[in-house]
Scaffold this active site. Structure first.
Site, PDB file in Angstrom:
ATOM      1  N   TYR A 113       0.839  -1.185   0.000  1.00  0.00           N
ATOM      2  CA  TYR A 113       0.000   0.000   0.000  1.00  0.00           C
ATOM      3  C   TYR A 113       0.876   1.238   0.000  1.00  0.00           C
ATOM      4  O   TYR A 113       1.813   1.331   0.777  1.00  0.00           O
ATOM      5  CB  TYR A 113      -0.904   0.019   1.240  1.00  0.00           C
ATOM      6  CG  TYR A 113      -1.640   1.316   1.370  1.00  0.00           C
ATOM      7  CD1 TYR A 113      -2.823   1.515   0.680  1.00  0.00           C
ATOM      8  CD2 TYR A 113      -1.125   2.367   2.110  1.00  0.00           C
ATOM      9  CE1 TYR A 113      -3.489   2.725   0.766  1.00  0.00           C
ATOM     10  CE2 TYR A 113      -1.779   3.571   2.195  1.00  0.00           C
ATOM     11  CZ  TYR A 113      -2.972   3.741   1.520  1.00  0.00           C
ATOM     12  OH  TYR A 113      -3.625   4.938   1.583  1.00  0.00           O
ATOM     13  N   TRP A 115       2.122   5.234  -2.129  1.00  0.00           N
ATOM     14  CA  TRP A 115       2.307   6.063  -3.314  1.00  0.00           C
ATOM     15  C   TRP A 115       3.667   5.710  -3.905  1.00  0.00           C
ATOM     16  O   TRP A 115       4.691   6.236  -3.483  1.00  0.00           O
ATOM     17  CB  TRP A 115       2.274   7.533  -2.934  1.00  0.00           C
ATOM     18  CG  TRP A 115       0.998   7.995  -2.333  1.00  0.00           C
ATOM     19  CD1 TRP A 115       0.399   7.556  -1.182  1.00  0.00           C
ATOM     20  CD2 TRP A 115       0.145   9.021  -2.844  1.00  0.00           C
ATOM     21  NE1 TRP A 115      -0.751   8.244  -0.942  1.00  0.00           N
ATOM     22  CE2 TRP A 115      -0.933   9.158  -1.947  1.00  0.00           C
ATOM     23  CE3 TRP A 115       0.203   9.855  -3.961  1.00  0.00           C
ATOM     24  CZ2 TRP A 115      -1.951  10.084  -2.136  1.00  0.00           C
ATOM     25  CZ3 TRP A 115      -0.807  10.778  -4.148  1.00  0.00           C
ATOM     26  CH2 TRP A 115      -1.870  10.876  -3.246  1.00  0.00           C
TER      27      TRP A 115
END
Length: 752
Positions: A113, A115
């Site tokens: 999980y 960016w």
């Protein structure tokens, strides 16, 4: 020098022109289209080849020495040894085969999980999942740390959060038509610096200033005054943290009590208002949700609540709820309450009116642009049906085989034997990091792909050195962002670093699956292929994009905005039968029969005020409420080791903001080194006195790299506030994170 001749690189926090010879990055200049560029990108300087760089495949010494027990308690403190790619591929292939054979594929948790990259192709999570799906699948996670509770409640109330996000009323409609903008959780520009998939032009500040210049009045409801920029001249209302729902209920009660609600709108476009009205008036529980009732909970004057309700009725009103409001105990309730209040006003579907869930949460919220479904790397099919809510990692690792509730289902935690993380940092995002660190000793093997030694990499067994966005070609296509950017490699990675595609290509080759993984394409061929598919999809939406070679030559392309501003649910308002929203009823569900049917005591069938497990309403005299919000010097924990983030610290410590009156009561002064602590952990910081905080509140940004003290393992020397936050789910409905439900104490320290 004409900077527009320089190559471009794109990141979540902005697009930059790069001065480079292709090997060494010399300077990053803001993209000429960006009116409010972010400085975060400058954080790359000094770290691309600095001491935090992972330069070779690394294996933890204790993992190699003990093939049975793996010395798992040494994760995070053990030494690593460098190995060749051939050796590490063999170790991973053997371990993956063993775990699948002995425990099944659900024993592999591919969390990943976070960016990872603004590039469309070089997305680490996608490559990991594609590889694992070729090998029988994995246990996955659902929802986000940003707003898990909001995502799940919106499924039931308006048909889905991301459905609403793509249809958000755009800023131009607000500029032209809104009279009153009420922001629960404020409009923090530090969050609006970034956007998934890349940012071309920062719009949030510009749009707010345009709206203010056109006469829009702002009300910021937050414990922090600077959650709205000074130029907005916003009215500041500072309720106790975690009491927004009580305040919204009182606004609803005032509208109902004074006959200011839109009964026709409620009858045509919503279901269940009568049941909610019985709760508002106290018919069901004997407690009327009046302004006086809320004032005692929120510590906001009852007259201020009544005045605001009347203003919202008189004026064209946009209501915004920040994503942060979902990250607290019962975090499902604030979004549901916001939508209910907007429905009672009856302005949903009108230009400049209704609600928005997270203006300034990311730059893309409210952008005047089309949402295009750009193609992504195909991941294949995951045969494993097991999943967990994203914030329940420690629960999963501590309780294999245990059952738990989630969104109307009874699920079972798998027996996790392998964790593989590529593109993200759970030792930043997760709560109660000391608990996570202990739970993290459970699996046999932890593999991490990363380019620098984050806390997650240091708590791994195998670390695979990958490249970062400056070191590879790609195409940035954010979907909601109008700018498509041809990214160039502007810095050379260490010789042994590989991009994630090549990492998994090598592993697929080792396991006899290279052709299935690559489909005969290298990275450049995949980028051409995905871009061509994106062009086809855009053409289906009436949008023409330049071909791949033309984009590379021109370096960027802007998708023109629609001729008319977008208004959320405009078609639904015009004809709810022809254009229903995707809920079970086709309408806005003020009362949800489905949620009521779950029988959850912590999430009833309509908006309900429930006291949090920790809050100022039940705090000891020396306890403060911790707001651990997003940093302005980095994205989450990315580039915390860089000069921008490090330069904002004081004396090597993270800043903690404290109201002067709270500081005086504790004999604390500006610049003091302090320790924040509670039963879960402790962390160091340096005090900044600021009257922009409500009394009883202390604020400290997230993102410092977790570094436990060797002498006191519960103490984070770098100042990560997630050693203090509780790892408890929002409710049985969403099981989201509750980082903003946190009480701490603070004391001076001589340390550092």
């Amino acid at each position: 020098m004409d900077k527009t001749d320089l190559p471009l690189t794109a990141m979540h926090w902005g697009t930059y022109r790069a001065e480079s010879d292709g090997k060494t990055l010399r300077a990053l200049h803001p993209f000429e289209e960006d009116v409010d560029p972010s400085n975060i990108g400058q954080g790359f300087f000094g770290v691309l080849d600095g001491p935090t760089r992972v330069t070779a495949p690394m294996v933890r010494k204790g993992w190699l020495e003990d093939p049975d027990g793996r010395n798992r308690d040494r994760r995070g403190s053990d030494a690593f040894v460098a190995v060749s790619w051939d050796e590490v591929e063999g170790l991973i292939a053997d371990e993956l085969t063993r775990v699948r054979r002995d425990f099944g594929n659900e024993a592999i948790y591919a969390g990943s999980y976070g960016w990872a990259s603004a590039g469309r192709f070089h997305h680490a999570q996608g490559h990991l999942r594609r590889f694992l799906n070729l090998n029988g699948g994995f246990t996955r996670s659902v929802n986000t740390y940003s707003l898990a509770a909001g995502e799940v409640i919106c499924e039931h109330v308006i048909g889905g959060f991301w459905v609403a996000a793509a249809d958000t009323t755009d800023w131009q409609s607000i500029v032209e038509h809104t009279e009153l903008f009420v922001a629960f959780g404020g409009l923090p520009l530090r969050n609006g610096q970034i956007s998934q998939g890349g940012t071309g032009r920062h719009r949030q500040r510009e749009a707010m200033l345009n709206a203010r210049a056109n006469g829009v009045e702002f009300v910021s409801i937050s414990p922090l005054r600077d959650d709205a920029i000074d130029a907005l001249s916003a009215q500041w209302i500072a309720p106790r943290p975690s009491s927004d729902v009580a305040m919204i209920l009182a606004l609803c009660h005032c509208l109902l009590d004074e006959g200011l609600h839109d009964a026709d709108f409620l009858a045509r476009y919503t279901v269940g208002f009568e049941r909610f009205a019985d709760y508002l008036t106290g018919k069901t529980d004997g407690v009327a949700k009046t302004a006086a009732w809320a004032a005692a909970i929120c510590e906001v004057e009852a007259s201020a609540i009544v005045d605001l309700a009347r203003r919202m009725h008189r004026q064209r009103t946009m209501i915004s709820a920040s994503w942060s409001l979902t990250r607290q105990d019962h975090g499902e309730q604030p979004f549901w309450a916001t939508i209910t209040l907007a429905a009672m006003l009856g302005q949903i579907g009108l230009p400049g009116g209704g609600f928005g869930l997270g203006y300034s949460a990311v730059n893309s919220m409210g952008l005047e642009n089309r949402s295009l479904a750009h193609a992504a790397m195909p991941q294949g099919t995951n045969p494993v049906e097991t999943y967990i809510p994203v914030a329940r990692i420690s629960d999963m690792l501590e309780n294999p085989g245990a059952e738990y509730a989630y969104n109307g289902r009874t699920l079972t935690y798998p027996d996790t034997r392998m964790i593989w993380w590529a593109g993200g940092n759970p030792f930043h995002h997760h709560q109660d990091l000391n608990r996570l660190r202990q739970a993290w000793t459970a699996p046999d093997t932890v593999i991490v792909n990363d380019w620098c030694w984050t806390a997650t990499a240091r708590h791994a067994d195998i670390v695979l050195p990958c490249t970062n966005p400056l070191e590879r070609r790609d195409v940035s296509m954010g979907g909601r962002d109008p700018y498509i950017v041809a990214m160039e490699a502007v810095s050379a990675p260490p010789p042994l670093a590989r991009d994630d595609y090549e990492i998994f290509r090598g592993l697929a080759r080792r396991m006899g699956q290279e052709e299935a993984f690559t489909e005969g394409r290298d990275a450049e061929a995949w980028q051409r292929h995905l871009y061509a598919l994106s062009c086809q999809r855009a053409a289906g939406e009436g949008v023409t994009l330049p071909d791949y070679d033309t984009l590379r030559e021109r370096r960027w392309h802007k998708v023109e905005a629609p001729a008319e501003p977008n208004v959320m649910f405009q078609r639904f308002r015009a004809d709810p039968e022809a254009h229903p929203i995707p809920t079970r009823s086709g309408k806005i569900e003020i009362w949800s029969a489905e949620i009521a049917g779950f029988g959850y005591d912590d999430c009833p069938g309509h908006v309900t005020w429930m006291e949090p497990y920790e809050w100022l309403g039940d705090a000891a005299a020396d306890e403060l409420h911790l707001i651990s919000n997003q940093p302005h010097t980095k994205l989450h924990s990315q580039l915390d080791q860089g000069p921008v983030s490090q330069g904002a610290k004081r004396g090597g410590l993270e800043r903690v903001r404290l109201n002067p009156a709270d500081a005086a009561a504790r004999d604390i002064s500006e610049g003091d080194a302090v320790e924040l602590f509670n039963a879960r952990g402790a962390c160091l910081a340096r005090v900044v006195l600021d009257d922009a905080l409500r009394r009883g509140v202390v604020q400290m940004a997230t993102g410092a790299w977790f570094k436990p003290s060797p002498e006191r393992p519960e103490l984070c020397l770098n100042g990560n506030p997630n050693v203090l936050t509780a790892d408890r789910g929002t409710s049985k409905l969403a099981q989201g994170p509750t980082a903003h439900t946190c009480l701490v104490r603070i004391r001076k320290t001589a340390q550092r």
